[in-house]
Design a protein around this motif. Structure first.
Motif, PDB file in Angstrom:
ATOM      1  N   LYS A 109       0.856  -1.183   0.000  1.00  0.00           N
ATOM      2  CA  LYS A 109       0.000   0.000   0.000  1.00  0.00           C
ATOM      3  C   LYS A 109       0.890   1.230   0.000  1.00  0.00           C
ATOM      4  O   LYS A 109       2.114   1.134   0.159  1.00  0.00           O
ATOM      5  CB  LYS A 109      -0.904   0.015   1.237  1.00  0.00           C
ATOM      6  CG  LYS A 109      -0.120   0.117   2.548  1.00  0.00           C
ATOM      7  CD  LYS A 109      -1.038   0.037   3.747  1.00  0.00           C
ATOM      8  CE  LYS A 109      -0.215   0.064   5.040  1.00  0.00           C
ATOM      9  NZ  LYS A 109      -1.073  -0.071   6.232  1.00  0.00           N
ATOM     10  N   VAL A 110       0.277   2.386  -0.213  1.00  0.00           N
ATOM     11  CA  VAL A 110       0.996   3.655  -0.071  1.00  0.00           C
ATOM     12  C   VAL A 110       0.375   4.389   1.112  1.00  0.00           C
ATOM     13  O   VAL A 110      -0.844   4.428   1.268  1.00  0.00           O
ATOM     14  CB  VAL A 110       0.900   4.514  -1.355  1.00  0.00           C
ATOM     15  CG1 VAL A 110      -0.528   4.769  -1.757  1.00  0.00           C
ATOM     16  CG2 VAL A 110       1.630   5.850  -1.153  1.00  0.00           C
ATOM     17  N   GLN A 111       1.226   4.927   1.978  1.00  0.00           N
ATOM     18  CA  GLN A 111       0.764   5.597   3.197  1.00  0.00           C
ATOM     19  C   GLN A 111       1.433   6.968   3.311  1.00  0.00           C
ATOM     20  O   GLN A 111       2.643   7.089   3.146  1.00  0.00           O
ATOM     21  CB  GLN A 111       1.084   4.767   4.432  1.00  0.00           C
ATOM     22  CG  GLN A 111       0.560   5.380   5.730  1.00  0.00           C
ATOM     23  CD  GLN A 111       0.975   4.576   6.948  1.00  0.00           C
ATOM     24  OE1 GLN A 111       2.104   4.643   7.400  1.00  0.00           O
ATOM     25  NE2 GLN A 111       0.047   3.785   7.471  1.00  0.00           N
ATOM     26  N   VAL A 112       0.618   7.990   3.547  1.00  0.00           N
ATOM     27  CA  VAL A 112       1.116   9.359   3.709  1.00  0.00           C
ATOM     28  C   VAL A 112       0.704   9.879   5.081  1.00  0.00           C
ATOM     29  O   VAL A 112      -0.482   9.895   5.414  1.00  0.00           O
ATOM     30  CB  VAL A 112       0.571  10.296   2.604  1.00  0.00           C
ATOM     31  CG1 VAL A 112       1.042  11.721   2.845  1.00  0.00           C
ATOM     32  CG2 VAL A 112       1.010   9.819   1.230  1.00  0.00           C
ATOM     33  N   GLU A 113       1.702  10.264   5.876  1.00  0.00           N
ATOM     34  CA  GLU A 113       1.453  10.874   7.179  1.00  0.00           C
ATOM     35  C   GLU A 113       1.802  12.353   7.083  1.00  0.00           C
ATOM     36  O   GLU A 113       2.777  12.723   6.427  1.00  0.00           O
ATOM     37  CB  GLU A 113       2.308  10.205   8.258  1.00  0.00           C
ATOM     38  CG  GLU A 113       2.081   8.710   8.389  1.00  0.00           C
ATOM     39  CD  GLU A 113       3.007   8.098   9.432  1.00  0.00           C
ATOM     40  OE1 GLU A 113       3.150   8.686  10.524  1.00  0.00           O
ATOM     41  OE2 GLU A 113       3.599   7.049   9.141  1.00  0.00           O
ATOM     42  N   MET A 114       1.012  13.194   7.735  1.00  0.00           N
ATOM     43  CA  MET A 114       1.270  14.629   7.645  1.00  0.00           C
ATOM     44  C   MET A 114       0.885  15.346   8.925  1.00  0.00           C
ATOM     45  O   MET A 114       0.047  14.861   9.701  1.00  0.00           O
ATOM     46  CB  MET A 114       0.498  15.224   6.462  1.00  0.00           C
ATOM     47  CG  MET A 114      -1.009  15.099   6.567  1.00  0.00           C
ATOM     48  SD  MET A 114      -1.847  15.709   5.083  1.00  0.00           S
ATOM     49  CE  MET A 114      -1.328  14.489   3.885  1.00  0.00           C
ATOM     50  N   GLU A 115       1.521  16.496   9.135  1.00  0.00           N
ATOM     51  CA  GLU A 115       1.205  17.366  10.274  1.00  0.00           C
ATOM     52  C   GLU A 115       1.265  18.810   9.777  1.00  0.00           C
ATOM     53  O   GLU A 115       2.214  19.194   9.095  1.00  0.00           O
ATOM     54  CB  GLU A 115       2.186  17.149  11.408  1.00  0.00           C
ATOM     55  CG  GLU A 115       1.895  18.022  12.627  1.00  0.00           C
ATOM     56  CD  GLU A 115       2.829  17.741  13.788  1.00  0.00           C
ATOM     57  OE1 GLU A 115       2.765  18.472  14.794  1.00  0.00           O
ATOM     58  OE2 GLU A 115       3.624  16.783  13.692  1.00  0.00           O
ATOM     59  N   ALA A 116       0.245  19.593  10.109  1.00  0.00           N
ATOM     60  CA  ALA A 116       0.179  20.983   9.659  1.00  0.00           C
ATOM     61  C   ALA A 116       0.771  21.917  10.706  1.00  0.00           C
ATOM     62  O   ALA A 116       0.495  21.777  11.894  1.00  0.00           O
ATOM     63  CB  ALA A 116      -1.264  21.383   9.360  1.00  0.00           C
ATOM     64  N   ALA A 117       1.598  22.857  10.255  1.00  0.00           N
ATOM     65  CA  ALA A 117       2.133  23.878  11.148  1.00  0.00           C
ATOM     66  C   ALA A 117       1.238  25.104  11.171  1.00  0.00           C
ATOM     67  O   ALA A 117       1.346  25.951  12.051  1.00  0.00           O
ATOM     68  CB  ALA A 117       3.548  24.267  10.706  1.00  0.00           C
ATOM     69  N   ASP A 118       0.336  25.205  10.196  1.00  0.00           N
ATOM     70  CA  ASP A 118      -0.603  26.315  10.093  1.00  0.00           C
ATOM     71  C   ASP A 118      -1.795  25.820   9.284  1.00  0.00           C
ATOM     72  O   ASP A 118      -1.844  24.663   8.879  1.00  0.00           O
ATOM     73  CB  ASP A 118       0.066  27.519   9.416  1.00  0.00           C
ATOM     74  CG  ASP A 118      -0.632  28.842   9.776  1.00  0.00           C
ATOM     75  OD1 ASP A 118      -1.773  28.791  10.280  1.00  0.00           O
ATOM     76  OD2 ASP A 118      -0.042  29.905   9.538  1.00  0.00           O
ATOM     77  N   GLN A 119      -2.760  26.688   9.001  1.00  0.00           N
ATOM     78  CA  GLN A 119      -3.935  26.285   8.240  1.00  0.00           C
ATOM     79  C   GLN A 119      -3.554  25.858   6.830  1.00  0.00           C
ATOM     80  O   GLN A 119      -2.733  26.486   6.171  1.00  0.00           O
ATOM     81  CB  GLN A 119      -4.938  27.435   8.153  1.00  0.00           C
ATOM     82  CG  GLN A 119      -5.672  27.719   9.462  1.00  0.00           C
ATOM     83  CD  GLN A 119      -6.742  28.759   9.274  1.00  0.00           C
ATOM     84  OE1 GLN A 119      -6.710  29.538   8.340  1.00  0.00           O
ATOM     85  NE2 GLN A 119      -7.709  28.779  10.168  1.00  0.00           N
ATOM     86  N   CYS A 120      -4.164  24.768   6.380  1.00  0.00           N
ATOM     87  CA  CYS A 120      -3.914  24.273   5.025  1.00  0.00           C
ATOM     88  C   CYS A 120      -5.146  23.531   4.522  1.00  0.00           C
ATOM     89  O   CYS A 120      -5.628  22.608   5.181  1.00  0.00           O
ATOM     90  CB  CYS A 120      -2.696  23.341   4.994  1.00  0.00           C
ATOM     91  SG  CYS A 120      -2.343  22.690   3.342  1.00  0.00           S
ATOM     92  N   TRP A 121      -5.660  23.976   3.385  1.00  0.00           N
ATOM     93  CA  TRP A 121      -6.783  23.257   2.765  1.00  0.00           C
ATOM     94  C   TRP A 121      -6.243  21.970   2.142  1.00  0.00           C
ATOM     95  O   TRP A 121      -5.154  21.921   1.599  1.00  0.00           O
ATOM     96  CB  TRP A 121      -7.436  24.118   1.685  1.00  0.00           C
ATOM     97  CG  TRP A 121      -8.502  23.365   0.951  1.00  0.00           C
ATOM     98  CD1 TRP A 121      -8.390  22.755  -0.244  1.00  0.00           C
ATOM     99  CD2 TRP A 121      -9.832  23.133   1.403  1.00  0.00           C
ATOM    100  NE1 TRP A 121      -9.558  22.152  -0.581  1.00  0.00           N
ATOM    101  CE2 TRP A 121     -10.472  22.360   0.410  1.00  0.00           C
ATOM    102  CE3 TRP A 121     -10.544  23.500   2.536  1.00  0.00           C
ATOM    103  CZ2 TRP A 121     -11.799  21.950   0.532  1.00  0.00           C
ATOM    104  CZ3 TRP A 121     -11.870  23.097   2.648  1.00  0.00           C
ATOM    105  CH2 TRP A 121     -12.477  22.331   1.658  1.00  0.00           C
ATOM    106  N   LEU A 122      -7.042  20.877   2.237  1.00  0.00           N
ATOM    107  CA  LEU A 122      -6.598  19.568   1.779  1.00  0.00           C
ATOM    108  C   LEU A 122      -7.721  18.865   1.030  1.00  0.00           C
ATOM    109  O   LEU A 122      -8.888  18.931   1.426  1.00  0.00           O
ATOM    110  CB  LEU A 122      -6.188  18.720   2.999  1.00  0.00           C
ATOM    111  CG  LEU A 122      -5.095  17.680   2.783  1.00  0.00           C
ATOM    112  CD1 LEU A 122      -3.784  18.359   2.432  1.00  0.00           C
ATOM    113  CD2 LEU A 122      -4.917  16.861   4.061  1.00  0.00           C
TER     114      LEU A 122
END
Length: 255
Positions: free
Chosen positions: A176-189
């Protein structure tokens, strides 16, 4: 002939019919009230950008029980001066593709970096001993016993321990492909997994998300510069990137 209602009017009337306030919708969609109000008033010039607008309309419409994609078509038609049917089949253009490919170095290349056998260098002590032996032998027959005594008195060097070389393990082939993320400020996704949209909304500072797909993830970022991203356990270098970006991530496949 009756004028067709705008996207903002349709959304506002649907919200009021359900008795919802903008604050309640903000909580349910993670879209800030000021942007919701701007969309309802068709004041798109104060929204963060085109990608945000389409995502907000789709997410807002779906939240109210409307057809979100159809509202996006209506918005695009209105902006282009066309009918909604003319733009309904328009696809999403991927502006950048990211492929992960991890290669393992041949174990024979470890050390020299060439994979070729190289003759080891002889210690200076052994070279000197060889030179002395040749000199004494050349001095004549009577010098041989002294040379033998000399070499017999030399201390014997201890053999060096065999150096252990650690062979790297073969890479794990991911299913599978897995993406982990953390925002430092507001971000539309906006996230699409294997062709199906699974999320569209606003991330706030310190929000963390993990998304997975069998083969491919397409993620649209409204402000990629504020994101910290790891793909299949490998951190992604986003130095110099900012603003709106569309990324495509695929799983590691066996060659």
């Amino acid at each position: 002939m009756e004028t067709e209602k705008s996207v903002g009017t349709i959304l506002r009337e649907a919200r009021l019919a359900k008795g919802l306030s903008l604050a309640e919708v903000e909580k349910g969609t993670s879209i800030r009230s000021k942007y919701l109000e701007a969309v309802e008033n068709d004041a798109y010039d104060i929204t963060p950008g085109e990608v945000f607008v389409k995502g907000m309309i789709r997410n807002y419409g779906n939240y109210l029980g409307l057809d979100g994609p159809a509202l996006v078509d209506l918005y695009k038609a209105s902006a282009a001066g066309k009918s909604a049917e003319d733009v309904r089949s328009a696809g999403i253009r991927e502006v950048e593709k990211v492929r992960l490919n991890i290669q393992l170095k041949d174990p024979r290349d470890i050390g020299s970096g060439t994979g070729r056998f190289e003759m080891p260098e002889l210690p200076m002590k052994q070279i000197a001993m060889g030179a002395v032996a040749v000199f004494i032998l050349a001095a004549g027959y009577f010098g041989i016993p002294k040379a033998i005594d000399y070499f017999s008195s030399l201390p014997k060097s201890e053999p060096k321990a065999e150096q252990q070389v650690e062979v790297p393990k073969a890479p794990v082939i991911l299913d599978k492909v897995q993406v982990e993320m953390e925002a430092a400020d507001q971000c539309w996704l906006e996230v699409t997994a294997d062709g199906k949209e699974i999320f569209a909304g606003m991330l706030q500072a310190k929000d963390k998300k993990v998304y997975e797909a069998k083969d491919k993830l397409i993620i649209k970022y409204g402000n990629i510069g504020v994101m910290k991203i790891t793909v299949n356990g490998e951190p992604v270098n986003l130095q110099g990137e900012h603003g709106v970006a569309v990324k495509t991530y695929t799983r590691l496949k066996q060659e």
